[in-house]
Design a protein around this motif. Sequence first.
Motif, PDB file in Angstrom:
ATOM      1  N   UNK A  13      43.486   2.817  31.169  1.00 23.66           N
ATOM      2  CA  UNK A  13      43.117   1.487  31.645  1.00 23.66           C
ATOM      3  C   UNK A  13      44.028   1.006  32.754  1.00 23.66           C
ATOM      4  N   UNK A  14      45.262   1.473  32.738  1.00 26.51           N
ATOM      5  CA  UNK A  14      46.199   1.013  33.757  1.00 26.51           C
ATOM      6  C   UNK A  14      46.227   1.931  34.972  1.00 26.51           C
ATOM      7  N   UNK A  15      45.522   3.040  34.868  1.00 25.68           N
ATOM      8  CA  UNK A  15      45.603   4.025  35.927  1.00 25.68           C
ATOM      9  C   UNK A  15      44.690   3.651  37.089  1.00 25.68           C
ATOM     10  N   UNK A  16      44.884   4.304  38.197  1.00 29.17           N
ATOM     11  CA  UNK A  16      44.122   3.906  39.383  1.00 29.17           C
ATOM     12  C   UNK A  16      43.370   5.053  40.049  1.00 29.17           C
ATOM     13  N   UNK A  31      35.851   5.108  28.985  1.00 29.98           N
ATOM     14  CA  UNK A  31      36.511   4.251  27.999  1.00 29.98           C
ATOM     15  C   UNK A  31      35.763   4.270  26.668  1.00 29.98           C
ATOM     16  N   UNK A  32      34.425   4.253  26.726  1.00 29.15           N
ATOM     17  CA  UNK A  32      33.635   4.331  25.487  1.00 29.15           C
ATOM     18  C   UNK A  32      33.980   5.600  24.713  1.00 29.15           C
ATOM     19  N   UNK A  86      30.729   5.438  28.956  1.00 29.10           N
ATOM     20  CA  UNK A  86      31.740   5.532  30.004  1.00 29.10           C
ATOM     21  C   UNK A  86      32.965   6.256  29.434  1.00 29.10           C
ATOM     22  N   UNK A 123      45.867   5.610  21.360  1.00 31.06           N
ATOM     23  CA  UNK A 123      46.031   4.299  22.004  1.00 31.06           C
ATOM     24  C   UNK A 123      46.832   4.387  23.301  1.00 31.06           C
ATOM     25  N   UNK A 160      44.547   5.712  26.009  1.00 35.33           N
ATOM     26  CA  UNK A 160      43.617   4.679  26.464  1.00 35.33           C
ATOM     27  C   UNK A 160      44.352   3.660  27.329  1.00 35.33           C
ATOM     28  N   UNK A 161      45.530   3.324  26.894  1.00 35.55           N
ATOM     29  CA  UNK A 161      46.354   2.385  27.656  1.00 35.55           C
ATOM     30  C   UNK A 161      46.601   2.935  29.057  1.00 35.55           C
ATOM     31  N   UNK A 176      37.426   5.294  23.110  1.00 39.77           N
ATOM     32  CA  UNK A 176      37.416   4.348  21.983  1.00 39.77           C
ATOM     33  C   UNK A 176      36.731   4.956  20.772  1.00 39.77           C
ATOM     34  N   UNK A 211      38.141   5.573  17.104  1.00 41.14           N
ATOM     35  CA  UNK A 211      37.539   4.932  15.930  1.00 41.14           C
ATOM     36  C   UNK A 211      37.073   5.939  14.892  1.00 41.14           C
ATOM     37  N   UNK A 212      36.501   7.038  15.363  1.00 46.22           N
ATOM     38  CA  UNK A 212      35.874   7.998  14.457  1.00 46.22           C
ATOM     39  C   UNK A 212      36.844   9.093  14.027  1.00 46.22           C
TER      40      UNK A 212
END
Lengths: 633, 299
Positions: free
Chosen positions: B270-273, B189-190, B187, B263, B266-267, B193, B197-198
């Motif tokens: 996640x908060x977006x619509x 988000x994946x 997804x 970050x 991503x933040x 992330x 991470x990488x």
Amino acid sequence: MNDPIYQTDDLIAQDIDAYLDRHRHKTMLRFITCGSVDDGKSTLIGRLLYDSKLIFEDHLAALEADSKRVGTQGQEIDFALLVDGLAAEREQGITIDVAYRFFATEKRKFIVADTPGHEQYTRNMVTGASTADLAVILIDARKGVLTQTRRHSYLAHLVGIRHLVLAINKMDLVDYDQAVFERIVADYRHFADRIGIGPFTAIPLSGLRGDNITRRSDAMPWYAGPALLEHLETVNLDADRMQEHPFRLAVQWVNRPNLDFRGFSGQIASGWVRPGDAVRVLPGGQTSTVTRIVTFDGDLDEARAGQSVTLTLADEIDCSRGQVIARADQPPEVADQFETTLVWMAGEPMLPGRPYLLKLATNVVTATVTDLKYQINVNTLTHEAAKTLGLNGIGVCNLSLDRALPFEPYTDNPDLGGFVLIDRLTSATVGAGMIHFALRRSHNIHWQAIEVNRAAHAALKHQQPRLLWFTGLSGSGKSTIANLVEKKLHALGRHTFLLDGDNVRHGLNRDLGFTEADRVENIRRVGEVARLMTDAGLIVLTAFISPFRSERRMVRQLLPDGEFIEIFIDTPLEVAEARDPKGLYRKARAGMLKNFTGIDSPYEAPEEPEIRIDTTRLSAEEAAEIIVQAMTT
Amino acid sequence: MKTLTHLEQLESESIHILREVVAEAETPVMLYSIGKDSAVMLHLARKAFYPSPPPFPLLHVDTTWKFQDMYRLRDRAAREAGMELIVYRNPEALARGINPFDHGALHTDIWKTEGLKQALDLHGFDVAFGGARRDEEKSRAKERIFSFRSANHRWDPKNQRPELWKLYNARKAKGESIRVFPISNWTELDIWQYIHLEGIEIVPLYFSAPRPTVVRDGLILMVDDERFPLQAGEEVIPRSIRFRTLGCYPLTGAVESTASTLPEIIQEMLLTTTSERQGRAIDHDQSASMEKKKQEGYF
């Protein structure tokens, strides 16, 4: 709609780094939802996506507009519209394929395989279930356990899903009545016991109202179990189970960047591996020791089921794609004949005797169904006699492979026990199967060593055994020419035998008709008899229409290289039909003969016959002479 | 017992798919569009074949209208992976001067859809890796990982092969080619992330910075070079913007943002619509437009 919204954790806004760290450790669960449109399946999935906040505002706006236009919930949001995918399907009002959806909570990422519940789509459900850890079986509380509930449960069980959730939906429409719930659970328990389904989890819920979806509902205080999402978040994963099994890795690719490095790449099917471990490479059986576990991020001290790695071994042993590297003291079995359950996925029926390609782990080999024991009726779960399997048919059958492969029973290790069958001509995936066990004879009983062997038989006759396989349309002149060839060879002192429709159809193959399946079996038997005769040292001539390439190829493979001589009697359909020596074309055209080659059944001309005879330019006598010349020089 | 995390599982699955293709295909190629999904796919390919470089070339079907930052990263990423980079520009589009300002939908059609078909035919590639994900759009939710295309590159949603377990049937009928999507199950988000991470390098345009912009038809567009024709009353204004998805710069809408680290991105995500494809003009026409485009051969 006031359920907790999973992703808008305060942590996202306040401390994104802490949030990300927590999410690094999430696990993943794949599940399948089974039920028909009427059970509220799409609504349930839509609800899960909605409540875990995976529906964005623009999607939601489109959804609201669509709901008013084509929805089934009046002015309310129709969650089902969220998950109905392709335009054509939306028009038909049903989902007709496997769709994959994604959502995540604090603890897990979920992949949902959404498959339709209609009977003709067994294929889709088996496909979706093949990668699932868990199945959610939807039941409409008003209707209880139906035929389709049993069908879905059977299929989920067949594919080895260990976790079944009985989602008893639409509880709002039965006044959240505990008695209704318990009656359905008892009914289901009775059925589950009968087919060997162990424990299952039953949850009363309402997809439409959101009861017991993300959190326990106040409407059913009598229910003490988890809400659906809680259960999905905590159930054990299949991948964990595979870690406890002995180590196996099917080699996908040999990694050779230079002469100093030779690595074996693959995904670990089960168990653990560490440098220093003793391993055995199957089917060869050679042993060695793991020296390194190589990855882009550096060498690993250990690796486990599910990881994709590259191993290096201490010894230069034979190891390539298709072989299985396994723990040395607990290797998998190797066999070439199995009992399996086969699910047929193509419109063309499965024909016993016809060769198919079989892909198991990273191997592709040729396989034939040698014995279809019975077909399973998915509605009644009874066993029925069958000669073929049609689309969505499920049968238990024996398979014979052209070489031995390392394998494990499907229930022990799906990666080494699940296979697909591929049509050799169209390359389509036509079936999927699960290995039960190897047939004893394939690894325990060896061929009787025959002292007087085929070479001895042939030597006594001073000839090279051959199979002259005449193929062509009815009325093309196969039998006429084959007869002449046999007379000529006989005159030359050769030991021959002619097999044709007259001496085979009246005896050996008396039980066969003219359906496609019977035609395949007819040719298989003729091929086997002809092979025995060549073993006896004879020159065998056969004259059969033998319309299908795959059967002719099957017979060719029965014989040593060079002994199968395909002779194409090439007569155009118009010419053969004009000759019509037995009046068969006339009958076929009149509809009195079904499945007549050239009329309503295909003839697949040989692509590379050893000999091609054009009967529009050669007489039968000339043709026979050409063939005899080719045989004797 | 140690359960693999969801990202470890996704990574392992993608590597398995990449290796299956290389083992079974004759002339595979990786379509590289320079976006974040391509960046992840390329990174996975480097992991799958390490210590060898990925044994196939990268193909960029160029439209000449990508952001300058994208071209810079493209060349560097290919070099670092040790892979050959093939850049293909449809000669017909080049000759006719097809551009997003004058030609609207035709621009994507000729440069991308036609360009891709031409490039695949020209080089005889039988399998092309693409970075599409199933969560992007409804019609993609049913897309197979191995997606078969007819000789004229058409996608027939009714005639795709069942995919069971990890068994991919890579055999082709005559004239068929395959698009393979190794990151189907990731997804958005994946992806983010994993990039985090990488430490995967992505185009700087994903991070917020002050950039020259114009607002047109409700989209914030970036004036990336001098080819951007200003309409009457339009004014180039510096805004703090970033992009959630990257394509041709005149067709790609930006969002106003202050997110300048992963970050923060991503933040914000996640908060977006609104969904990420909303920034692309291509999907808006009608709700089934992506499906139509796919049938015609668009990735």
